[in-house]
Design a protein around this motif. Structure first.
Motif, PDB file in Angstrom:
ATOM      1  N   MET A 381       0.823  -1.286   0.080  1.00 23.30           N
ATOM      2  CA  MET A 381       0.067   0.294  -0.096  1.00 23.30           C
ATOM      3  C   MET A 381       0.786   1.283   0.045  1.00 23.30           C
ATOM      4  N   ILE A 382       1.768   1.284   0.707  1.00 22.42           N
ATOM      5  CA  ILE A 382       3.018   2.321   0.774  1.00 22.42           C
ATOM      6  C   ILE A 382       3.542   2.546  -0.549  1.00 22.42           C
ATOM      7  N   LEU A 383       3.894   1.553  -1.232  1.00 21.11           N
ATOM      8  CA  LEU A 383       4.538   1.586  -2.648  1.00 21.11           C
ATOM      9  C   LEU A 383       3.430   2.051  -3.567  1.00 21.11           C
ATOM     10  N   ILE A 384       2.143   1.666  -3.820  1.00 19.69           N
ATOM     11  CA  ILE A 384       1.143   1.914  -4.599  1.00 19.69           C
ATOM     12  C   ILE A 384       0.805   3.567  -4.526  1.00 19.69           C
ATOM     13  N   SER A 385       0.778   3.742  -3.179  1.00 19.69           N
ATOM     14  CA  SER A 385       0.289   5.216  -2.939  1.00 19.69           C
ATOM     15  C   SER A 385       1.589   5.937  -3.543  1.00 19.69           C
ATOM     16  N   HIS A 386       2.782   5.701  -3.350  1.00 23.80           N
ATOM     17  CA  HIS A 386       3.688   6.473  -3.760  1.00 23.80           C
ATOM     18  C   HIS A 386       3.783   6.604  -5.334  1.00 23.80           C
ATOM     19  N   LEU A 387       3.342   5.634  -5.819  1.00 24.83           N
ATOM     20  CA  LEU A 387       3.510   5.585  -7.313  1.00 24.83           C
ATOM     21  C   LEU A 387       2.276   6.444  -7.658  1.00 24.83           C
ATOM     22  N   LEU A 388       1.090   6.445  -7.012  1.00 26.91           N
ATOM     23  CA  LEU A 388      -0.163   7.310  -7.622  1.00 26.91           C
ATOM     24  C   LEU A 388       0.364   8.885  -7.209  1.00 26.91           C
ATOM     25  N   TYR A 389       1.110   9.047  -6.065  1.00 25.35           N
ATOM     26  CA  TYR A 389       1.313  10.520  -5.628  1.00 25.35           C
ATOM     27  C   TYR A 389       2.252  10.947  -6.789  1.00 25.35           C
ATOM     28  N   ARG A 390       3.324  10.030  -7.028  1.00 27.42           N
ATOM     29  CA  ARG A 390       4.141  10.620  -8.012  1.00 27.42           C
ATOM     30  C   ARG A 390       3.534  11.010  -9.455  1.00 27.42           C
ATOM     31  N   ARG A 391       2.463  10.119  -9.782  1.00 28.52           N
ATOM     32  CA  ARG A 391       1.785  10.173 -11.020  1.00 28.52           C
ATOM     33  C   ARG A 391       0.976  11.573 -10.948  1.00 28.52           C
ATOM     34  N   ALA A 392       0.245  11.865  -9.829  1.00 29.13           N
ATOM     35  CA  ALA A 392      -0.598  13.004  -9.685  1.00 29.13           C
ATOM     36  C   ALA A 392       0.435  14.270  -9.513  1.00 29.13           C
ATOM     37  N   PHE A 393       1.661  13.956  -8.837  1.00 31.39           N
ATOM     38  CA  PHE A 393       2.459  15.264  -9.049  1.00 31.39           C
ATOM     39  C   PHE A 393       3.200  15.719 -10.161  1.00 31.39           C
ATOM     40  N   ARG A 394       3.468  14.616 -11.113  1.00 31.05           N
ATOM     41  CA  ARG A 394       3.699  14.733 -12.453  1.00 31.05           C
ATOM     42  C   ARG A 394       2.695  15.516 -13.246  1.00 31.05           C
ATOM     43  N   ALA A 395       1.526  15.154 -12.881  1.00 31.54           N
ATOM     44  CA  ALA A 395       0.316  15.716 -13.667  1.00 31.54           C
ATOM     45  C   ALA A 395       0.074  17.136 -13.004  1.00 31.54           C
ATOM     46  N   GLY A 396       0.527  17.606 -12.151  1.00 32.55           N
ATOM     47  CA  GLY A 396       0.541  19.036 -11.483  1.00 32.55           C
ATOM     48  C   GLY A 396      -0.656  19.195 -10.659  1.00 32.55           C
ATOM     49  N   ARG A 397      -1.121  17.942 -10.195  1.00 32.04           N
ATOM     50  CA  ARG A 397      -2.285  18.103  -9.210  1.00 32.04           C
ATOM     51  C   ARG A 397      -1.964  18.126  -7.731  1.00 32.04           C
ATOM     52  N   LEU A 398      -0.699  17.786  -7.283  1.00 30.97           N
ATOM     53  CA  LEU A 398      -0.390  17.796  -6.032  1.00 30.97           C
ATOM     54  C   LEU A 398       1.139  18.563  -5.749  1.00 30.97           C
ATOM     55  N   SER A 399       1.362  19.196  -4.744  1.00 31.32           N
ATOM     56  CA  SER A 399       2.553  19.593  -4.726  1.00 31.32           C
ATOM     57  C   SER A 399       3.688  18.951  -4.352  1.00 31.32           C
ATOM     58  N   PRO A 400       4.819  19.132  -4.542  1.00 31.38           N
ATOM     59  CA  PRO A 400       6.155  18.307  -4.412  1.00 31.38           C
ATOM     60  C   PRO A 400       6.434  18.236  -3.128  1.00 31.38           C
ATOM     61  N   SER A 401       7.146  16.937  -2.647  1.00 30.12           N
ATOM     62  CA  SER A 401       7.475  16.703  -1.404  1.00 30.12           C
ATOM     63  C   SER A 401       8.931  17.252  -1.261  1.00 30.12           C
ATOM     64  N   PRO A 402       9.422  18.041  -0.131  1.00 35.02           N
ATOM     65  CA  PRO A 402      10.596  18.336   0.360  1.00 35.02           C
ATOM     66  C   PRO A 402      11.588  16.926   0.465  1.00 35.02           C
ATOM     67  N   PHE A 403      11.090  15.961   0.419  1.00 32.18           N
ATOM     68  CA  PHE A 403      12.158  14.900   0.470  1.00 32.18           C
ATOM     69  C   PHE A 403      11.631  13.718  -0.360  1.00 32.18           C
ATOM     70  N   PRO A 404      12.182  13.961  -1.796  1.00 30.08           N
ATOM     71  CA  PRO A 404      11.623  13.166  -2.916  1.00 30.08           C
ATOM     72  C   PRO A 404      12.653  11.794  -2.736  1.00 30.08           C
ATOM     73  N   ALA A 405      11.856  10.500  -3.167  1.00 32.66           N
ATOM     74  CA  ALA A 405      12.767   9.229  -3.101  1.00 32.66           C
ATOM     75  C   ALA A 405      13.607   9.032  -4.299  1.00 32.66           C
ATOM     76  N   PRO A 406      14.825   8.825  -4.063  1.00 37.94           N
ATOM     77  CA  PRO A 406      15.813   8.581  -4.992  1.00 37.94           C
ATOM     78  C   PRO A 406      15.336   7.517  -6.219  1.00 37.94           C
ATOM     79  N   GLY A 407      15.482   7.856  -7.497  1.00 39.01           N
ATOM     80  CA  GLY A 407      14.787   6.897  -8.414  1.00 39.01           C
ATOM     81  C   GLY A 407      13.432   6.985  -8.947  1.00 39.01           C
ATOM     82  N   GLY A 408      12.613   7.759  -8.088  1.00 40.81           N
ATOM     83  CA  GLY A 408      11.419   8.190  -8.173  1.00 40.81           C
ATOM     84  C   GLY A 408      10.463   6.931  -8.195  1.00 40.81           C
ATOM     85  N   ALA A 409       9.622   6.612  -9.001  1.00 42.72           N
ATOM     86  CA  ALA A 409       8.808   5.468  -9.433  1.00 42.72           C
ATOM     87  C   ALA A 409       9.519   4.142  -9.640  1.00 42.72           C
ATOM     88  N   LEU A 410      10.471   4.242 -10.058  1.00 39.74           N
ATOM     89  CA  LEU A 410      11.189   3.225 -10.575  1.00 39.74           C
ATOM     90  C   LEU A 410      11.615   2.030  -9.544  1.00 39.74           C
TER      91      LEU A 410
END
Length: 472
Positions: A381-410
């Motif tokens: 659930m953590i990983l799927i939520s993170h993938l969806l957050y990254r997707r929403a962030f790239r779409a400009g719907r959510l603000s960026p986190s000050p602590f981005p995960a290295p490698g992003g969604a990969l």
């Protein structure tokens, strides 16, 4: 009331009494528990020296999961943590399911810790039944959890300090034997012990991989820092620091300690139910040292169980604030702790005491497999939520986190595939497959209760549309 508003309300009443040193030591302590001190003995017997590689591999995946969680935590720090993110990105049912499953995971893990503690006491007092010891510890820990969060933080700080000191001490003694050759073990201690007894994979690669389910159990609790977000004085500063120090903790406490131990003691001398730390000191010829380590690992088990009571009480309050558990669980005591949630969790942990009475020799294996299955769901659930957050962030719907995960969604995809692989291993093992049946039954219970209760939960009907649906 929106989902985010409910999450914010859940923070009201809590005391932000956990400072940086508390968060750091809780993070360290969460990575050192029964999975290392007791479970490693059985894993060594199954995999030989290759168990070092299994702990390292699982540790890398655990770090990827924590970095994904860290990005979410700094996007919106709440004590409901991953349950709130499941609710936001996947919908109310997934938040409901994740919160209750996390509660179940910690209750079952608490049973494992109580079982381990009873085993440790048997080292000194073999005539005392395991269930008596387990019940005594449960009562003591329940009382300890009724104090304020500041006291909880202090207790966990010193519990973790004892564990860290013990592991470092064992490593130093082991290195002394390897380099200076003192004690009876000095004549046989050698780095060559890692491969000269039927190789690095003495039981075959398949047998080594099968230990991953037990190895992953050792890392249950690393996500505890996420639950403390709502009671941390400065989460933006303390949480990233706690997560980023995880790699060296894994290298030192797991890879380092097990490497030293297996250089000193032939892997065939380890067995289930015996701490490898105690075995090493027995072989060296320090019986008093073995007793000290046994006491330390006893405190480690009690520390983990104590953390479990802390988590379950908070998670029940999160559920109650969303109308997904009886409202009475949302009440706080005069010391601002969710007393009723802690009390109910402790009562359910008493089932583990009964398990020790009925099947004392199998109790640990049963609860480990069920807790691991619950942990895998949580991490998914953590990983799927993170993938969806990254997707929403790239779409400009959510603000960026000050602590981005290295490698992003990969990296989240890599960790997700690994967890599915471990689930397959659990299904392939007749001895652990029962936990999937338990989780299936648990899913039916939660699904049925959701259908009955969802119309009575005003928060759900007013909850914002999940991110998953908005992006499709």
């Amino acid at each position: 009331m929106t989902s985010e508003k409910a999450a914010d309300d859940a923070e009201q009443g809590y005391d932000r009494g956990l400072g940086s040193r508390h968060i750091q030591m809780i993070a360290i302590g969460g990575a050192i528990g029964v999975g290392l001190f007791l479970g490693a003995g059985a894993n060594i017997a199954k995999a030989g020296p290759s168990i070092i590689l299994m702990y390292a591999l699982a540790g890398v995946i655990a770090f990827l999961i924590m970095r994904a969680l860290g990005e979410l935590l700094l996007y919106r720090p709440v004590s409901g943590s991953f349950a709130e993110y499941s609710r936001e990105f996947l919908g109310p049912f997934f938040g409901y399911f994740t919160a209750w499953t996390y509660w179940l995971m910690w209750v079952v893990a608490g049973m494992a810790e109580l079982t381990a503690a009873a085993i440790y006491v048997n080292y000194w007092f073999p005539s005392i039944p395991q269930w008596v010891t387990a019940l005594t510890f449960l009562v003591v820990l329940f009382v300890a959890n009724l104090v304020s969060v500041k006291i909880f933080g202090e207790l966990e700080f010193w519990f973790s300090m004892v564990k860290v000191t013990a592991v470092i001490g064992v490593i130093m003694i082991g290195l002394g034997v390897l380099t200076l050759g003192f004690s009876a073990a000095g004549d046989t201690a050698s780095v060559a012990n890692l491969w000269q007894f039927d190789g690095f994979f003495p039981q075959g690669i398949g047998s080594s991989l099968m230990t991953l389910q037990g190895v992953m159990f050792a890392y249950l609790g690393i996500e505890l820092v996420g639950v403390t977000a709502g009671e941390s004085k400065n989460p933006v500063k303390t949480l990233p620091k706690a997560i980023n120090t995880m790699p060296w903790r894994i290298m030192l406490f797991y890879v380092g300690a097990l490497t030293v131990i297996l250089c000193l003691v032939k892997w065939t001398r380890f067995s289930s139910g015996v701490s490898p730390f105690v075995k090493m000191l027995d072989v060296i010829g320090i019986p008093a040292g073995a007793g000290i380590v046994n006491f330390v690992v006893l405190t480690a088990s009690l520390s983990s169980c104590n953390s479990g009571l802390y988590c379950t009480g908070r998670m029940l309050r999160t559920l109650a604030d969303h109308g997904e558990a009886p409202r009475v669980f949302s009440r706080l005591s005069s010391t601002r702790t969710p007393v009723l949630g802690i009390a109910v969790s402790a009562l359910i942990m008493g089932v583990g005491v009964g398990l020790n009475y009925v099947t004392p020799h199998k109790a640990f294996d049963y609860v480990v497999s069920v807790a691991t299955a619950g942990g895998i769901w949580l991490w998914l659930m953590i990983l799927i939520s993170h993938l969806l957050y990254r997707r929403a962030f790239r779409a400009g719907r959510l603000s960026p986190s000050p602590f981005p995960a290295p490698g992003g969604a990969l990296n989240s995809w890599v960790a997700l595939v690994f967890l599915l692989f471990v689930t397959g291993l659990i299904a392939a093992d007749a001895g652990t497959r029962v936990c999937l049946y338990v989780m299936g039954l648990w899913a039916l219970v939660l699904g049925g209760s959701w259908l009955v209760l969802k119309d009575r939960m005003p928060q759900i009907s007013e909850c914002k549309q999940p991110v998953l649906e908005k992006l499709d």
